[in-house]
Design a protein around this motif. Structure first.
Motif, mmCIF file in Angstrom:
data_model
loop_
_atom_site.group_PDB
_atom_site.id
_atom_site.type_symbol
_atom_site.label_atom_id
_atom_site.label_comp_id
_atom_site.label_asym_id
_atom_site.label_seq_id
_atom_site.Cartn_x
_atom_site.Cartn_y
_atom_site.Cartn_z
ATOM 1 N N ALA A 16 -4.922 0.511 -11.975
ATOM 2 C CA ALA A 16 -4.461 0.287 -12.837
ATOM 3 C C ALA A 16 -3.707 2.160 -13.551
ATOM 4 C CB ALA A 16 -5.012 -0.656 -13.657
ATOM 5 N N GLY A 17 -4.565 2.779 -14.235
ATOM 6 C CA GLY A 17 -4.288 4.473 -14.096
ATOM 7 C C GLY A 17 -2.960 4.852 -13.317
ATOM 8 N N GLU B 35 5.804 5.283 -14.328
ATOM 9 C CA GLU B 35 5.727 6.173 -15.240
ATOM 10 C C GLU B 35 7.140 7.233 -14.365
ATOM 11 O OE1 GLU B 35 2.216 7.535 -17.228
ATOM 12 O OE2 GLU B 35 2.947 5.640 -18.875
ATOM 13 N N ILE B 36 6.665 7.541 -14.164
ATOM 14 C CA ILE B 36 7.438 9.079 -12.333
ATOM 15 C C ILE B 36 8.304 8.668 -12.131
ATOM 16 C CG2 ILE B 36 6.778 10.738 -11.019
ATOM 17 C CD1 ILE B 36 5.320 11.575 -14.169
ATOM 18 N N PHE C 102 -5.909 8.470 -2.984
ATOM 19 C CA PHE C 102 -7.244 9.288 -4.354
ATOM 20 C C PHE C 102 -6.280 9.781 -5.282
ATOM 21 C CE2 PHE C 102 -8.731 10.092 -0.311
ATOM 22 C CZ PHE C 102 -9.925 9.945 -0.630
ATOM 23 N N VAL C 103 -7.098 9.323 -6.787
ATOM 24 C CA VAL C 103 -6.994 9.984 -8.392
ATOM 25 C C VAL C 103 -7.711 10.953 -8.767
ATOM 26 C CG1 VAL C 103 -6.250 7.534 -9.255
ATOM 27 C CG2 VAL C 103 -8.016 8.079 -9.300
ATOM 28 N N GLY D 250 -3.517 12.044 -12.616
ATOM 29 C CA GLY D 250 -2.991 13.058 -11.252
ATOM 30 C C GLY D 250 -3.269 12.038 -10.662
ATOM 31 N N ALA D 251 -2.048 11.931 -9.013
ATOM 32 C CA ALA D 251 -2.983 11.263 -7.526
ATOM 33 C C ALA D 251 -2.176 11.581 -6.875
ATOM 34 C CB ALA D 251 -2.286 9.629 -7.373
ATOM 35 N N THR D 252 -2.285 10.951 -5.648
ATOM 36 C CA THR D 252 -1.646 11.706 -4.866
ATOM 37 C C THR D 252 -2.184 10.297 -3.211
ATOM 38 O OG1 THR D 252 -1.356 13.138 -2.503
ATOM 39 C CG2 THR D 252 -4.106 12.974 -3.439
ATOM 40 N N GLU D 253 -0.877 10.208 -2.733
ATOM 41 C CA GLU D 253 -1.111 9.096 -1.252
ATOM 42 C C GLU D 253 -0.818 10.299 0.217
ATOM 43 O OE1 GLU D 253 0.301 5.373 -1.204
ATOM 44 O OE2 GLU D 253 1.015 5.537 0.490
#
Length: 222
Positions: free
Chosen positions: A15-16, A23-24, A48-49, A58-61
């Motif tokens: 959810a976060g 938002e981005i 991954f967050v 933050g996050a990346t896929e």
């Protein structure tokens, strides 16, 4: 800060993550919440967050293709300034990819990424300064990404068959001396990467067909 994998939309961390994406990025770049169920359960898609004090900041896929020995960075999101999130995500992502390549008996050939070109189009998104399109483009350049020299469009992630322009497809080679990339590799990668979207715009189909007529494509500075 923890580097934590998210495997299901039921994970509270998702959810976060989805809130950060919304938002981005512009709407056409964000898959609807429920449509993330299958991608998150796909073992080949690594999401991954970065978790700081219980919050997704933050996050990346990304994903690794063992048959081509290349990776693709789907996105990198920084949700807060002053925590070193970008470096944290990039370092942990590369550590993970190096392990995957080693398990494949080799070293990573390189990594694809799409990047907005704010010099061609006005993008009014980003949320915070580290996600500004100008900053993001320069960060990718610093990491070693180079622009693949061909006119690039991609299918909208809204699944409406529209072509999205104003981006470049880039590649970060594992070997700094690499000046070209096989055009067939680019075409094959894009065909598989966007196979999940049934409706492809004609501009995209023509682009891929054009790539298949070339032997290689130059890597140029960002």
């Amino acid at each position: 800060m923890n580097f934590t994998r998210v495997n299901a939309i039921s994970d509270p961390l998702f959810a976060g993550l989805h809130k950060l994406m919304s938002e981005i990025f512009p709407p056409e770049e964000v898959l609807a919440f429920d449509l993330w169920k299958e991608p998150l359960e796909d073992p080949g898609i690594r999401v991954f967050v970065a978790v700081h004090e219980g919050e997704v900041v933050g996050a990346t896929e990304y994903r690794y293709y063992p048959d081509w020995n290349v990776a693709m960075t789907d996105f990198t999101i920084i949700g807060r300034e002053g925590l070193g999130i970008g470096r944290f995500l990039a370092q942990n992502r590369m550590k993970d990819l190096n392990v995957l390549a080693a398990e494949n008996g080799t070293q990573l050939l390189g990594m694809f990424a799409e990047i907005y070109d704010p010099y061609r189009a006005d993008y009014s998104f980003g949320g915070i300064k580290p996600m500004d399109p100008f900053v993001r483009r320069e960060v990718l350049s610093h990491l070693g990404y180079q622009r693949i020299d061909f006119p690039y469009v991609h299918p909208s992630w809204q699944g409406d068959g529209e072509a999205v322009s104003g981006l470049d497809l880039c590649f970060m080679p594992g070997d700094d001396e690499m000046s070209h990339i096989p055009a067939a590799l680019v075409a094959d990668f894009l065909t598989r990467y966007y196979s999940v979207l049934p409706d492809k715009p004609k501009a995209w189909e023509d682009m891929v067909a054009g790539l298949r007529m070339w032997e290689s494509v130059a890597l140029l500075p960002l």
